[in-house]
Enzyme design. Structure first.
Site, short mmCIF file in Angstrom:
data_model
loop_
_atom_site.label_atom_id
_atom_site.label_comp_id
_atom_site.label_asym_id
_atom_site.label_seq_id
_atom_site.Cartn_x
_atom_site.Cartn_y
_atom_site.Cartn_z
N HIS A 102 -0.33 -5.48 -6.64
CA HIS A 102 -1.42 -4.78 -5.92
C HIS A 102 -2.25 -5.78 -5.10
O HIS A 102 -3.46 -5.92 -5.30
CB HIS A 102 -2.31 -4.00 -6.90
CG HIS A 102 -3.01 -2.85 -6.23
ND1 HIS A 102 -3.31 -1.68 -6.87
CD2 HIS A 102 -3.47 -2.70 -4.95
CE1 HIS A 102 -3.94 -0.86 -6.04
NE2 HIS A 102 -4.04 -1.46 -4.87
N GLU B 34 -0.70 1.05 -13.80
CA GLU B 34 -1.41 -0.22 -13.56
C GLU B 34 -2.57 -0.35 -14.54
O GLU B 34 -3.22 0.65 -14.84
CB GLU B 34 -1.98 -0.24 -12.14
CG GLU B 34 -0.96 -0.63 -11.12
CD GLU B 34 -1.55 -0.75 -9.71
OE1 GLU B 34 -2.67 -1.27 -9.58
OE2 GLU B 34 -0.87 -0.33 -8.77
N ARG C 66 -0.41 3.90 -3.47
CA ARG C 66 -0.94 4.10 -4.82
C ARG C 66 0.22 4.42 -5.76
O ARG C 66 1.15 5.13 -5.36
CB ARG C 66 -1.93 5.28 -4.85
CG ARG C 66 -3.33 4.92 -4.36
CD ARG C 66 -4.10 4.08 -5.38
NE ARG C 66 -5.43 3.70 -4.92
CZ ARG C 66 -5.75 2.57 -4.28
NH1 ARG C 66 -4.81 1.69 -3.99
NH2 ARG C 66 -6.98 2.31 -3.93
P1 NAD Z 1 -6.10 6.90 5.49
O1 NAD Z 1 -7.03 7.92 4.90
O2 NAD Z 1 -6.49 6.23 6.75
O3 NAD Z 1 -4.66 7.55 5.70
C1 NAD Z 1 -4.05 8.40 4.77
C2 NAD Z 1 -3.27 9.43 5.58
O4 NAD Z 1 -2.51 10.22 4.65
C3 NAD Z 1 -4.16 10.38 6.37
O5 NAD Z 1 -3.75 10.39 7.74
C4 NAD Z 1 -3.94 11.73 5.69
O6 NAD Z 1 -4.00 12.81 6.61
C5 NAD Z 1 -2.55 11.55 5.14
N1 NAD Z 1 -2.21 12.46 4.03
C6 NAD Z 1 -3.02 12.90 3.05
N2 NAD Z 1 -2.30 13.70 2.21
C7 NAD Z 1 -1.04 13.72 2.70
C8 NAD Z 1 0.15 14.37 2.28
N3 NAD Z 1 0.19 15.15 1.20
N4 NAD Z 1 1.27 14.19 3.03
C9 NAD Z 1 1.24 13.42 4.13
N5 NAD Z 1 0.15 12.80 4.58
C10 NAD Z 1 -0.98 12.93 3.87
O7 NAD Z 1 -5.86 5.84 4.32
P2 NAD Z 1 -5.32 4.34 4.50
O8 NAD Z 1 -6.46 3.42 4.67
O9 NAD Z 1 -4.21 4.36 5.49
O10 NAD Z 1 -4.73 4.10 3.02
C11 NAD Z 1 -3.48 4.65 2.64
C12 NAD Z 1 -3.20 4.33 1.19
O11 NAD Z 1 -3.14 2.91 0.99
C13 NAD Z 1 -4.26 4.85 0.20
O12 NAD Z 1 -3.58 5.37 -0.93
C14 NAD Z 1 -5.01 3.59 -0.19
O13 NAD Z 1 -5.59 3.72 -1.47
C15 NAD Z 1 -3.87 2.58 -0.19
N6 NAD Z 1 -4.29 1.16 -0.08
C16 NAD Z 1 -3.57 0.25 -0.79
C17 NAD Z 1 -3.92 -1.11 -0.72
C18 NAD Z 1 -3.16 -2.14 -1.49
O14 NAD Z 1 -3.72 -3.13 -1.88
N7 NAD Z 1 -1.87 -1.95 -1.70
C19 NAD Z 1 -5.01 -1.51 0.06
C20 NAD Z 1 -5.70 -0.55 0.81
C21 NAD Z 1 -5.33 0.79 0.72
#
Ligand code: NAD
Length: 319
Positions: free
Chosen positions: A291, A273, A244
């Site tokens: 994105h 964005e 993000r």
């Molecule tokens: P997820 O919830 O499976 O994993 C996120 C992880 O981050 C969790 O394990 C959580 O414990 C950890 N976390 C939370 N706060 C933290 C911190 N302060 N320090 C360290 N770790 C922390 O989520 P995901 O499905 O792996 O998605 C991850 C990111 O990717 C999200 O921001 C999501 O919005 C983004 N995303 C982007 C796209 C894209 O098109 N680029 C697509 C899907 C998801």
């Protein structure tokens, strides 16, 4: 009873077929946000991606609404708690795109270590007139294999990134606020499986040891990688953000790129964005994508199918 669903931000054809086979009428017309107040009351369910917003006023206007489906992860565009209070099921497909996002991370990493972000800009201009000059400019590439990849946020996507890294022969250091598994299991096309170790690391251990860093946390109010974090990193580190905008401070990133602390950055997401800053867009050491982490045919198919199943089950539970 025949249910009607509005797939307002589109749905993969395979998901649409599944819904129709279950007897649900699927309308894929995209209704502008301002008109939804008048149109959505005629439907029992809606699917959205990130574009359509489902806020309290819209929920109040739709007493027939039974399910809201979000294709993808983040639910920032839906008033989830309010919808649930009103008895509306809210479902999403958080895991369906993880592998696609992870592959995009490596698109940026491979681009970075061979200067493709720059050669793709320079070759059309100078490829014919200054081929040998460009060949020299990009001569000092490096391999990912054998290097340390620091992964910040080791959830669904972070782990997929870890698996690809292990498959490439990288060392994986992972930081998460929750427990990091000791190893990851890799599945190969021939059915073979192998488990390889992960190093659970603190943020500082990642900053100090990583040759490349990829961030995979949810959106946070303040950046996890700021000026102080950059100052702790190895000279020449490569940085990727496919999570993000705002998780990496863009101003600090530009300073670190200009000071050659960071050798390149790969960005799929941006602080502002859908209008990223010019300083980021024009920077010669940034590999850019708009994105598109989840935007593969395979991920969209999985999202469509999973969403269809979740909606069918939710509606079944109501009747
Ligand atoms: P997820 O919830 O499976 O994993 C996120 C992880 O981050 C969790 O394990 C959580 O414990 C950890 N976390 C939370 N706060 C933290 C911190 N302060 N320090 C360290 N770790 C922390 O989520 P995901 O499905 O792996 O998605 C991850 C990111 O990717 C999200 O921001 C999501 O919005 C983004 N995303 C982007 C796209 C894209 O098109 N680029 C697509 C899907 C998801």
């Amino acid at each position: 009873m025949t249910y009607k669903l509005l797939a307002n931000d589109g749905i993969d054809p395979i998901g649409k077929i599944k819904l129709e086979e279950a007897g649900i009428i699927v309308d894929t017309n995209s209704v502008p946000q301002a008109e939804l107040l008048n149109v959505l009351p005629n439907y029992d369910a809606i699917t959205v991606r990130s574009a359509t917003k489902i806020r309290q006023d819209l929920i109040d206007a739709c007493p027939n609404l039974k399910v809201i489906g979000r294709g993808g992860v983040g639910m920032d565009n839906i008033d989830v708690e309010y919808a649930k209070e009103k008895g509306i099921a809210v479902v999403n497909t958080p895991a369906a795109s993880s592998h696609s996002v992870a592959e995009l991370v490596f698109s940026h990493l491979f681009t970075g270590v061979r200067f493709l972000y720059d050669s793709n800009r320079e070759m059309p201009l100078k490829g014919a007139s200054n081929f040998n000059e460009l060949k020299k400019k990009y001569a000092k590439g490096s391999e990912l294999s054998g290097k340390v990849l620091g992964i910040i946020g080791f959830g669904r996507i972070g782990r997929e990134v870890g698996k690809i890294a292990l498959g490439l022969g990288m060392h994986v250091y992972a930081y998460d606020i929750n427990e990091v598994p000791a190893e990851l299991s890799l599945n190969f096309a021939n059915g073979a499986t192998i488990s390889l170790p992960i190093k659970s690391a603190s943020l500082d251990e990642i900053f100090v040891n990583a040759d490349f860093i990829s961030v995979h946390t949810p959106f946070m109010e303040k950046p996890i990688i700021d000026e102080q974090a950059f100052s702790k990193m190895k000279d020449g580190v490569g940085i990727v953000n496919c999570s993000r905008g705002g998780i990496i401070c863009e101003e600090s990133l530009i300073n670190a790129l200009n000071a050659e602390k960071v050798s390149f950055a790969g960005l799929d997401v941006f602080e502002n964005e859908p209008k990223p800053s010019n300083a980021i867009l024009a920077h010669p050491k940034v590999s850019l994508s708009p994105h598109i982490g989840a935007s593969t045919n395979e991920a969209q198919e999985r999202i469509g199918l999973e969403l269809a199943e979740l909606i069918i089950n939710s509606l079944k539970n109501r009747s």
